[in-house]
Scaffold this active site. Sequence first.
Site, PDB file in Angstrom:
ATOM      1  N   GLU A  93       0.841  -1.201   0.000  1.00 33.54           N
ATOM      2  CA  GLU A  93       0.000   0.000   0.000  1.00 33.54           C
ATOM      3  C   GLU A  93       0.874   1.248   0.000  1.00 33.54           C
ATOM      4  O   GLU A  93       2.075   1.172   0.225  1.00 33.54           O
ATOM      5  CB  GLU A  93      -0.989  -0.010   1.164  1.00 33.54           C
ATOM      6  N   LYS A 130       2.767   4.659   1.086  1.00 32.33           N
ATOM      7  CA  LYS A 130       3.282   5.183   2.351  1.00 32.33           C
ATOM      8  C   LYS A 130       2.805   6.628   2.444  1.00 32.33           C
ATOM      9  O   LYS A 130       3.301   7.504   1.741  1.00 32.33           O
ATOM     10  CB  LYS A 130       4.806   5.108   2.385  1.00 32.33           C
ATOM     11  N   ARG A 147       1.901   9.523  17.633  1.00 28.84           N
ATOM     12  CA  ARG A 147       2.916   8.513  17.874  1.00 28.84           C
ATOM     13  C   ARG A 147       3.862   8.914  19.007  1.00 28.84           C
ATOM     14  O   ARG A 147       4.313   8.064  19.769  1.00 28.84           O
ATOM     15  CB  ARG A 147       3.728   8.247  16.603  1.00 28.84           C
TER      16      ARG A 147
END
Length: 665
Positions: A115, A117, A138
């Site tokens: 897929e 990025k 994150r």
Amino acid sequence: MSKSRDLLRYQDLIKIIEHHNSLYYTQDKPEITDYEYDQLFLELLEIERANPDLVTSSSPSQRVGGEVLDAFKKVPHRLPMLSLANSFDPEDIIAFDERFKKFIKQEAEIEYFCEPKFDGLALEIIYENGILTQAITRGDGNVGEDVTHNVKTIRSIPIKLKTIHPPALLEVRGEVLILKNDFLKMNLAQQENGEAVFANPRNAAAGTIRQLDSKIAASRPLCFFGYGLGQVDGVKFEKQSEISHYFDQVGIPVALEYISVCQKAQEAVDYYLKIESHRHKMDFDIDGVVIKANSLKLQDDVGMVARSPRWATAAKFKPEQATTIIETIQVQVGRTGALTPVAIMKPVKVGGVTVTHATLHNQDEIDRKDVRIGDTVIVQRAGDVIPEVVQVVLNLRPEDSKPFKIPSHCPSCGKSAQKLEDEVVSRCVNPHCPSILKESLKHFVSRRALNLEKIGDRLIESLVDQGLIKSYSDIYKLNADSLRKLDRQGEKSIENIIKSIEGSKKTTLARFIYAFGIRFVGEQTAKLLADHFINLNRFLSATNESLLEVPEIGPKVAESIQNWLSNKTLVNEANKLIHLGITFETSKRNTTGPLSGLSFVITGTLPVKRDEAQSLIENNGGKILASVSSKLSYLIAGDDPGSKVDKAQSLGVQIISWEDFLKLI
Ligand code: IVH
């Protein structure tokens, strides 16, 4: 390298990388491009690989970069959010596959899930019993920032999952970003409100998700694509591809149209190449593709190493931006007298090509970007276009720097330059300016004009500097004796130059008209003029009315040609050239073939060179027009097309891709 030098460099690299981590992850103020960062990281990993005993627990390779801002609530991730190993070469996908097979001691092909990025900001969204309860950035991979208030404003993210049997826990991982079109609109609005514009969609998304006031996020067009899982309870998957389809079912956005399951590594390489050539047509920015083992059992079995999973790799695209320093700004004089500022930069690789020059366009552009000598800048190169300065890194600006002003006098002849009211450029208007002469001559001899192969830019410079040529016609008066006056010209090269001059005498009327560099008369318009007037005399005596009869030619172009025709010196030059032996072959236009009777205009970047595309059209009997009008049969639109697309749409002209065009022939 010796061990002690390795150690010194290693310690330096740790500091440098930590510094850039903080700029990138915590402050959203990167000073280097991702590519340069990755190069530093690769260097660090290389040293660690060669000297495993040097590796410290504080090395950036041992954790994902970034700290957490104090203003947000810190939230630990149940499972760490990791990073991916990177490479820039599709061949590395094969190497990854080989490493992988070796690690699991298997020879059979591995099924991969591929897929895009996404080039945004990583985010974890937590659903408990189907309800969005928390969203966390994150952060450093272990602890992130609670941005639930902002994420709840993203309309494409469901607050409640679309399922009657929601799992007890579903941690969705994905990337927040802003679509390219939304970004342009948003920046325009920022500008109109007198607010700062963002350099790119990624910065805009990152700057938005970490706003304390959720009203700001709500007013900005954030979106999200899910690509993976954190901890889950109450739902089971066997394959990575099932996760994407499940997300789609329950209402989590996924880039379904771009995902692909490949049966072996070579197919993943093909996927990479396909997506790379398509990336400019996509609605959002991506910086590569991610290849993952599709079997979740296999993922579990192999686990991870340091900061990345063993079961996935990111194959990045060649970077198209880099950071460098402007050593000086030169003002160049073009053949129309336009003064163009050009940044001369410390050489830097952009998209695999070394770049030293970037156009700064004009004073307005310099002022808008506030570009100065000594500045550290981000440069960009897209396809074949001239590199551009995107942005100045202001916090690296030398203290004594001054705004740059284009001089009011021509840097070549010293005469004062003029700026017409409706123009952004200032021009030297001295007809005897040596720079204008040189540039006009370079155009005259160029491949698509009179095609004097052996007379290059340097030779033109010396011929003018030595006073050997002062006009186009002087080229045809050159002989071996005069050429011997130049430095470094051997007999063989003199012979070649003479041959090249002789060879160029047989040309076409279209090339001849194009060679004069009349404003607004490009190659296609020159062809139309030649087709219409058939011989030089008729062209030289064209009236405004007869010019307007030429298909495609409007008042602006007609006026420019009229101006040129009323300049006696130039018309005399044309006649002198004929006396010196220039003759015209009638251009052999192919009017038969599958494209016979059809007309085309090209806009944007095609997968082939422009002139190849044009030859293909003409060789198949088609005609190329200079601009879009209601009579046009097709507009061929490549990547990053210009305003021609809007015009074609408003006139109802068919717009086709390069692939559609190939089907026509
Ligand atoms: S999978 C163990 N898939 O890339 C990490 N990551 O270097 C597994 N990213 O910031 C991540 N698009 O947010 C994965 N389709 C994709 C992705 C993707 C972008 C980001 C991710 C992280 C970085 C990992």
